[in-house]
Scaffold this active site. Structure first.
Site, mmCIF file in Angstrom:
data_model
loop_
_atom_site.group_PDB
_atom_site.id
_atom_site.type_symbol
_atom_site.label_atom_id
_atom_site.label_comp_id
_atom_site.label_asym_id
_atom_site.label_seq_id
_atom_site.Cartn_x
_atom_site.Cartn_y
_atom_site.Cartn_z
ATOM 1 C CB CYS A 121 -5.299 10.214 11.240
ATOM 2 S SG CYS A 121 -3.658 9.583 11.547
ATOM 3 N NE ARG A 149 -7.073 4.183 5.282
ATOM 4 C CZ ARG A 149 -6.051 4.612 6.048
ATOM 5 N NH1 ARG A 149 -6.192 4.635 7.353
ATOM 6 N NH2 ARG A 149 -4.915 5.003 5.508
ATOM 7 C CG ASP A 163 3.209 1.495 9.373
ATOM 8 O OD1 ASP A 163 3.472 1.715 8.179
ATOM 9 O OD2 ASP A 163 2.894 2.387 10.177
ATOM 10 N NE ARG A 177 0.491 10.617 9.969
ATOM 11 C CZ ARG A 177 -0.036 9.543 9.364
ATOM 12 N NH1 ARG A 177 -1.107 9.005 9.842
ATOM 13 N NH2 ARG A 177 0.515 9.059 8.275
ATOM 14 C CE LYS A 209 -1.751 1.624 4.014
ATOM 15 N NZ LYS A 209 -1.464 3.039 4.322
ATOM 16 C CG ASN A 210 2.278 2.625 3.498
ATOM 17 O OD1 ASN A 210 1.114 2.923 3.225
ATOM 18 N ND2 ASN A 210 2.671 2.353 4.732
HETATM 19 C C1 EPZ Z 1 4.081 6.949 5.976
HETATM 20 O O1 EPZ Z 1 3.305 8.009 6.501
HETATM 21 C C2 EPZ Z 1 3.168 5.730 5.958
HETATM 22 N N1 EPZ Z 1 2.004 6.005 5.116
HETATM 23 C C3 EPZ Z 1 2.706 5.387 7.373
HETATM 24 O O2 EPZ Z 1 1.938 4.183 7.291
HETATM 25 C C4 EPZ Z 1 3.940 5.120 8.225
HETATM 26 O O3 EPZ Z 1 3.544 4.824 9.549
HETATM 27 C C5 EPZ Z 1 4.843 6.359 8.204
HETATM 28 O O4 EPZ Z 1 5.202 6.667 6.840
HETATM 29 C C6 EPZ Z 1 6.125 6.150 8.998
HETATM 30 O O5 EPZ Z 1 6.822 5.064 8.477
HETATM 31 C C7 EPZ Z 1 2.130 5.974 3.769
HETATM 32 O O6 EPZ Z 1 3.208 5.770 3.238
HETATM 33 C C8 EPZ Z 1 0.873 6.190 2.972
HETATM 34 P P1 EPZ Z 1 6.051 10.417 8.030
HETATM 35 P P2 EPZ Z 1 3.884 9.535 6.451
HETATM 36 O O7 EPZ Z 1 5.948 11.687 7.297
HETATM 37 O O8 EPZ Z 1 4.803 9.689 5.329
HETATM 38 C C9 EPZ Z 1 6.436 13.655 11.404
HETATM 39 C C10 EPZ Z 1 0.106 2.782 7.662
HETATM 40 O O9 EPZ Z 1 -0.386 2.272 8.685
HETATM 41 N N2 EPZ Z 1 6.299 14.635 10.326
HETATM 42 O O10 EPZ Z 1 7.205 9.505 7.726
HETATM 43 O O11 EPZ Z 1 2.724 10.436 6.566
HETATM 44 C C11 EPZ Z 1 5.149 12.855 11.627
HETATM 45 O O12 EPZ Z 1 4.267 13.574 12.482
HETATM 46 C C12 EPZ Z 1 0.554 4.229 7.688
HETATM 47 O O13 EPZ Z 1 0.285 2.163 6.575
HETATM 48 C C13 EPZ Z 1 6.501 15.981 10.608
HETATM 49 O O14 EPZ Z 1 6.792 16.357 11.749
HETATM 50 O O15 EPZ Z 1 4.706 9.574 7.810
HETATM 51 C C14 EPZ Z 1 5.658 11.592 12.250
HETATM 52 O O16 EPZ Z 1 5.871 11.827 13.636
HETATM 53 C C15 EPZ Z 1 0.329 4.886 9.034
HETATM 54 N N3 EPZ Z 1 6.369 16.893 9.610
HETATM 55 C C16 EPZ Z 1 7.019 11.381 11.581
HETATM 56 O O17 EPZ Z 1 7.374 12.656 11.032
HETATM 57 C C17 EPZ Z 1 6.066 16.522 8.328
HETATM 58 O O18 EPZ Z 1 5.984 17.402 7.442
HETATM 59 C C18 EPZ Z 1 7.017 10.357 10.456
HETATM 60 O O19 EPZ Z 1 5.958 10.698 9.594
HETATM 61 C C19 EPZ Z 1 5.861 15.150 8.060
HETATM 62 C C20 EPZ Z 1 5.999 14.221 9.069
#
Ligand code: EPZ
Length: 420
Positions: free
Chosen positions: A115, A398, A306, A120, A22-23
């Protein structure tokens, strides 16, 4: 809303084929917006998130066909405004920002919003595209970005919790058609980011360093269509491996990539899970008694956030004390209170959950809250004595393709109950 009715206590036995990730597929679908030519993507899982992304691409003007796991997209003429409601419904759709900016030099999309697992934010996404020359305006729940020109830049993309996966994807997709060279420091190293880079390079992009914290993109004039097969879903693979151990069964995964799962396999071995290779297939079963382990979730190649909820179920079944610390998201313990309804003894201390494992779980009605927490509740129901009803399984649909069908094939007594 549909629910699952699970009769626990049956060890899972047999073979399961892992679906596409998915990701990986969501950013790859967004990347098809970067060319007017046709792209063909294979091993696309039939998930509600994928269906949503198909609707989003269609709403932007692309022709989209999704049949039997193969997705064909032709974004000949597209507009830069995404459907507000669709984007709000699925956070992952934020990854259309980069390609729209790259292709059209402008984009207007709804702020994805938080969420249940955390706020996020998208500050790092915006920092990245601003470094390439985009002007940003946030107004009325929308983020508007536009750039007369996109110019390569050197930028640092690390945040308070380390790299950002979709932030890295967005900046790469905005940079592929920029003038000059972009160097991203503290880029995300996840296999899903590498898969996106493989697809973009197949489209004619010039990207190196995928899988390392330093990714270099040399801008090109345009991209052409390409074909690509999505990598298998390492999180789905981990979920089934843990379900096998939790039910004291024996399950062989086909199509999983062990080289994407080192941290997961390491922890499972430490917890007393036997892992046997049968060619490319991986067979999971218990290796005697389960042992308690301590886990901290980290950016790749560390233990993935995850898989945190699913591991917590295994530890709830394991005699002893396990400590699970969540370092990526600020509130990813929604499953704890639901697991307690099944008899699990888990205390939350700040970013850590202290699991006093070994008490048998007994079935009860529970509520799914987010994708991975829901998968954890299904595993708990399979391992518990008696019946468990998992409500709001739309969360699971999802990110897991036909999870109840795959589990039934492994002998699980799980039925989907059509909701009102
Ligand atoms: C991706 O989300 C995945 N989703 C998530 O999977 C996964 O948990 C996550 O990466 C971490 O590995 C998809 O790929 C669709 P991040 P993403 O930006 O990219 C902070 C699932 O269950 N952050 O890597 O949105 C954020 O708050 C889902 O399949 C900022 O501070 O996650 C978090 O603490 C859930 N500022 C950390 O970074 C930003 O601009 C990592 O988030 C962006 C993120």
């Amino acid at each position: 809303m549909d629910s699952f009715l699970i009769k626990g206590g049956t060890p899972l036995h047999g073979d399961v084929t892992i679906s596409g990730a998915k990701n990986a597929v969501l950013p790859i679908m967004a990347a098809t917006l970067l060319t007017a030519e046709t792209c063909v993507i294979r091993r696309v899982p039939n998930l509600s998130d994928v269906q949503f992304m198909c609707q989003i691409l269609t709403s932007l003007g692309a022709e989209v066909k999704f049949e039997e796991g193969t997705l064909t997209v032709r974004a000949a003429k597209i507009k830069g405004v995404g459907d507000y409601d669709l984007i709000r419904k699925m956070r992952g759709s934020i990854c259309i920002l980069g390609p729209l900016l790259g292709r059209l030099r402008k984009a207007t999309i709804s702020l994805p919003g938080g969420c249940i697992i955390g706020a996020r934010p998208i500050d790092l996404h915006l920092k990245g595209v601003a470094a390439l020359g985009a002007k940003i305006k946030i107004e009325g729940g929308y983020v508007h970005v536009d750039a007369k020109k996109l110019r390569g830049a050197d930028l640092f993309l690390g945040g308070r919790a380390g790299p950002t996966v979709l932030g890295t994807a967005n900046v790469i997709m905005a940079a592929v058609l920029a003038d000059g060279v972009t160097i991203i420091e503290s880029a995300a190293c996840e296999p899903e980011v590498i898969d996106l880079i493989h697809f973009l390079n197949a489209m004619g992009a010039k990207i190196s360093g995928g899988g390392s914290p330093t990714v270099t993109i040399t801008g090109v004039k345009s991209l052409h269509g390409a074909e690509h097969e999505v990598i298998p879903d390492r999180i789905e693979a981990a979920t089934f491996a843990i379900a096998a151990a939790a039910t004291n069964g024996e399950v062989t995964l086909h199509g999983a990539r062990a080289d994407h799962m080192h941290a997961i396999l390491d922890k499972l071995r430490e917890a007393g899970v036997k892992i046997e290779r049968n060619g490319p297939a991986l067979k999971f079963s218990r290796n005697g008694r389960l042992k308690p382990v301590d886990i901290t979730t980290l950016p790749y190649a560390g233990f993935p956030t995850d898989v945190q909820a699913q591991m917590m179920v295994l530890m709830a079944l394991t005699p002893g004390i396990s400590i699970i610390t969540e370092r990526i998201f600020e509130s990813r313990f929604m499953h704890v209170s639901e697991l307690a309804r099944l008899g699990a003894d888990i205390a939350i201390e700040g970013p850590s959950a202290i699991v006093k494992g070994g008490k048998p779980l007994s079935g009860a009605p529970v509520m799914a809250s987010d994708l991975r927490a829901s998968a954890a509740l299904v595993i708990a129901g399979l391992a518990a004595k008696g019946s468990t009803e998992v409500n709001r399984v739309y969360h699971i649909d999802r990110g897991y393709e036909n999870i109840d069908g795959k589990l039934r094939k492994l002998g699980a007594r799980i039925q989907r109950q059509e909701g009102s």
